[in-house]
Scaffold this active site. Structure first.
Site, mmCIF file in Angstrom:
data_model
loop_
_atom_site.group_PDB
_atom_site.id
_atom_site.type_symbol
_atom_site.label_atom_id
_atom_site.label_comp_id
_atom_site.label_asym_id
_atom_site.label_seq_id
_atom_site.Cartn_x
_atom_site.Cartn_y
_atom_site.Cartn_z
ATOM 1 N N ASP A 83 0.870 -1.175 0.000
ATOM 2 C CA ASP A 83 0.000 0.000 0.000
ATOM 3 C C ASP A 83 0.911 1.229 0.000
ATOM 4 O OD1 ASP A 83 -2.269 1.750 0.480
ATOM 5 O OD2 ASP A 83 -1.656 1.753 2.586
ATOM 6 N N ASP A 108 -2.008 -0.667 5.872
ATOM 7 C CA ASP A 108 -2.277 -0.113 7.201
ATOM 8 C C ASP A 108 -3.749 0.099 7.528
ATOM 9 O OD1 ASP A 108 -2.542 3.401 7.051
ATOM 10 O OD2 ASP A 108 -2.385 2.121 5.292
#
Length: 779
Positions: A545, A720
């Site tokens: 990410d 996250d």
């Protein structure tokens, strides 16, 4: 032996001899308050022996004030091994003269610490300047007014404010260090009030697995007020270091949750806050009084003669009693105006009713306020009094305990008109003292006790006519109604005591800890194991990410530019022929191209999987071509409506999704207007709401990439937030991937709720892991 080691060994020795009746794994409680519950006295002059040692003889006496707090936490010692940490406060010598802190020698401190430790009290010693900046400075001139909805004078010394803030931080750190000195596994730490709001986070950073409770004994303001505090983020973050935060009322708890959502952008429910994956329980825990102690004190032999004296002095008259500290929030001015309105609108009570108002000095005592009170009383007495009748009797001083209980016992009405009050235990003590008289209680709706004492007569202290009518209603109330209301109040006061409050808070804290512990703690990434599997693999897939994973979360999305050492690590990873590296992000194509497009061997998934660009390709593939995207018009209309009405908000329009940046005011509207009708889902992210198609997400992209690669034997996947959980879920639940060595890694705390198998604490740790992977090829 260093003093901290000596303290820890002494505490351990005492604890080993203690027992507890609780079945919980938590067998010891460390109570932390600004002050210890006692004043300390040196009984005689220090004794100097021939070998140079000095001996002190100490004694302690119960500190006056905060009796409900101290009664509650001291009751825990019946069932727990209970310690108390606090500032030692004032120390008096054998002549009962105050010993200045500057006279505290190390020998004196050591002697006093040893004496208090035998009573399971752990003292914190602070320098005079440090304590003044913390308590009189920041606590009483910044936090106390703010929590009571009083904003400060703008003509203040900025340098002094900064110094007070630094002293506040330093004192909170000193308390944290003292807790750490005696803390051991399976301790419960219970921190109290606004003096120590930074301690939970400071302690959490040092002891990640600590069990921490926090209770605020003051009101907690709405976000419109709390936002005025320059250190608002630090304060909220400090409080969210606790596992459970308690308040006197539901409204205070709701204000705290709202502040966490509006200021920090955290997700929340009515019962808690999701602080970066750590669930912090939040709720009301109304405090009570030590009913047994009050019962004993009101029956003290000195009380009855004082009652008789007051009745004789005011023979033939109804007595209204008020007892408050003389500060702005106690509503003494409002009470006097209301009493004057009562005498004016109900003239039949003139010469038949007196108000006895006792005001004790407050730390924020104002000569101007005292003068206003005196002038108003003089006006009332001059207008409605006579030679044989004085309507208002004012006593501005501390009164003896037996006088206080006599006053509450003799009253026909208890009148409390606070304009803002955290608790107000006087109302509870008044109920205990009215067991023979059944005098009604008139209570401001702005006190913390208003939600608990439903049988009291509730008033708005600013409504003088309303308070005047309440006084008349109380005076004309039938005996049966008076007794019925009193019995309802009495039942509440005697059941919901200070002891009940303390045990309820601890019980709920343990319950929330047990629930959270049912979720497995995510272990920290085993970098050595990762390197071993990485080096032995031949066909690797690395998935990252972007926001919050390769770069820290920033206030403005456009500022999340890649760091140079991260770009270098990515470039080295893609140059390894065994590696296939993808960025799987919610960002749009243009941003990913601008920031990372120079790394040609890098693959991209944009907008949560809606667009793909394979390594070394210049073509973006649109996976939404066959999906109806007309819903974006409806969502855009809703977002535009709220953007025009919400300061600081903005709309980010992507090809496959649309994001509204900032608070969650429109979430409910979206869920009711959009979700039932269209194939979309709403993601509540970091200070944003994003609406996207449900058919495509990061998990689907991971499945596509893994199945399309031949003989992939190693996957490292890092993310996250909630959108990245789709990737973790896809790797964890698909039976096709069981033979893979995969390392799903979330960024956050170990108790974060996640499907990832590992965790790291920051984006920087992800980058350092990437660097170690690149270096492993050379080893």
């Amino acid at each position: 032996m260093p003093s901290s080691q000596f303290l820890k060994s002494s505490v351990t020795a005492i604890s080993n001899g203690a027992s507890t009746s609780t079945n919980s794994k938590y067998t010891r409680i460390i109570n932390v308050t600004h002050l210890i519950p006692y004043d300390t006295y040196m009984l005689e002059p220090p004794k100097h022996s021939e070998d140079g040692t000095i001996t002190y003889n100490w004694s302690i006496r119960q500190r006056r004030g905060h009796s409900a707090l101290y009664a509650g936490i001291s009751s825990l010692a019946k069932d727990w091994d209970s310690y108390h940490i606090g500032f030692v406060g004032q120390i008096f010598d054998f002549e009962e003269k105050l010993i200045e802190n500057t006279s505290f020698t190390e020998v004196l401190k050591k002697s006093l610490q040893d004496f208090l430790l035998k009573k399971k009290i752990v003292p914190v010693f602070l320098e005079d300047e440090q304590h003044h900046g913390h308590y009189e400075g920041f606590c009483k001139t910044v936090l106390w007014p703010l929590f009571h909805y009083i904003l400060w004078d703008t003509a203040t010394d900025g340098r002094q404010e900064n110094q007070n803030w630094e002293q506040y931080r330093a004192v909170n750190q000193a308390f944290t260090d003292k807790i750490k000195e005696i803390h051991r596994p399976n301790d419960l730490v219970w921190i109290h009030d606004y003096h120590l709001l930074l301690v939970p986070r400071m302690l959490r950073d040092s002891l990640p697995d600590a069990a921490i409770g926090l209770f605020i004994h003051a009101p907690f303001p709405s976000s419109e007020i709390f936002r005025c505090l320059p250190q608002r983020k630090e304060m909220l973050d400090g409080m969210l270091g606790a596992n459970q935060v308690g308040f006197q009322t539901y409204s205070y708890a709701r204000h705290f949750i709202s502040n966490c959502t509006r200021i920090l952008g955290y997700e929340s429910t009515p019962s808690g806050v999701d602080a970066k994956g750590s669930i912090v329980s939040v709720g009301p825990f109304p405090i009570g009084i030590d009913a047994e102690r009050v019962e004993v004190q009101r029956k003290n032999p000195e009380v009855a003669p004082k009652i008789d004296s007051l009745r004789e002095l005011h023979s033939g008259k109804k007595i209204i009693v008020g007892r408050d500290k003389l500060d702005l929030v106690k509503g003494v001015i409002q009470k006097l105006h209301a009493f004057e309105k009562f005498l004016s609108e109900y003239p039949e009570w003139q010469h038949k009713v007196v108000l006895i108002q006792v005001t004790s000095p407050a730390l924020t005592d104002s000569p101007k306020l005292e003068r206003r009170v005196a002038e108003l009383i003089a006006h009332i007495n001059g207008t409605y009094g006579s030679l044989d009748y004085t309507p208002v009797h004012h006593h501005h001083s501390q009164i003896e305990q037996h006088e206080y209980y006599a006053l509450l016992s003799v009253a026909d009405i208890g009148l409390i008109t606070s304009v803002r009050d955290g608790m107000n235990t006087t109302s509870l003590e008044y109920v205990m003292c009215q067991q023979e008289n059944y005098g009604p209680l008139i209570l401001s709706e702005f006190t913390g006790m208003a939600g608990s004492l439903g049988a009291a007569i509730m008033v708005n202290p600013w409504d003088y006519s309303g308070v005047a009518k309440a006084i008349n209603d109380a005076l004309t109330m039938s005996d049966d109604e008076r007794q019925n209301k009193h019995m309802q109040l009495y039942r509440h006061v005697t059941i919901h005591t200070a002891q009940f409050w303390a045990k309820s808070f601890i019980k709920e804290l343990i319950h929330s800890l047990n629930i959270n512990n049912q979720t497995n703690i995510t272990p920290h990434l085993d970098v050595q194991l990762l390197l071993e599997k990485y080096k032995s693999s031949k066909n690797r897939l690395l998935l990252f990410d972007y926001d919050g994973t390769l770069t820290p979360i920033v206030k403005t999305p456009s500022q999340a530019v890649p760091q140079q050492h991260m770009l270098e690590a990515l470039s080295k990873l893609v140059d390894d022929p065994k590696n296939t590296v993808w960025i799987v992000s919610g960002r749009d194509q243009d941003v990913l191209e601008e920031w990372l497009g120079n790394i040609k061997k890098l693959g991209f998934s944009a907008e949560h999987g809606c667009f793909l660009k394979y390594p070394e390709s210049d073509k973006w593939i649109n996976l939404t071509e066959d999906i109806d995207m007309s819903w974006k018009n409806d969502v855009d209309e809703i977002f535009t409506y709220f953007t025009e009405r919400t300061q600081g908000s903005s709309i980010e329009r992507k090809r496959s999704s649309i994001t509204w940046h900032y608070p969650k005011e429109c979430q409910n509207h979206l869920e009711s207007a959009i979700l039932p009708k269209l194939p979309v889902e709403i993601l509540l992210g970091k200070k944003n709401l994003e609406v996207r198609p449900t058919l495509i997400n990061k998990g689907e992209i991971v499945k596509r990439l893994v199945t399309s690669m031949q003989d992939v034997d190693f996957v490292f996947c890092a993310g996250d937030d909630r959108t990245d959980e789709d990737m973790f879920r896809a790797l964890k639940r698909s039976p096709d991937f069981n033979d893979l060595d995969y390392f799903t890694t979330t960024i956050g705390l170990p108790n974060k709720k996640t499907l990832a198998s590992w965790h790291v604490t920051s984006p920087e740790e992800v980058i350092q892991t990437m660097i170690k992977l690149t270096e492993s090829n050379r080893s």
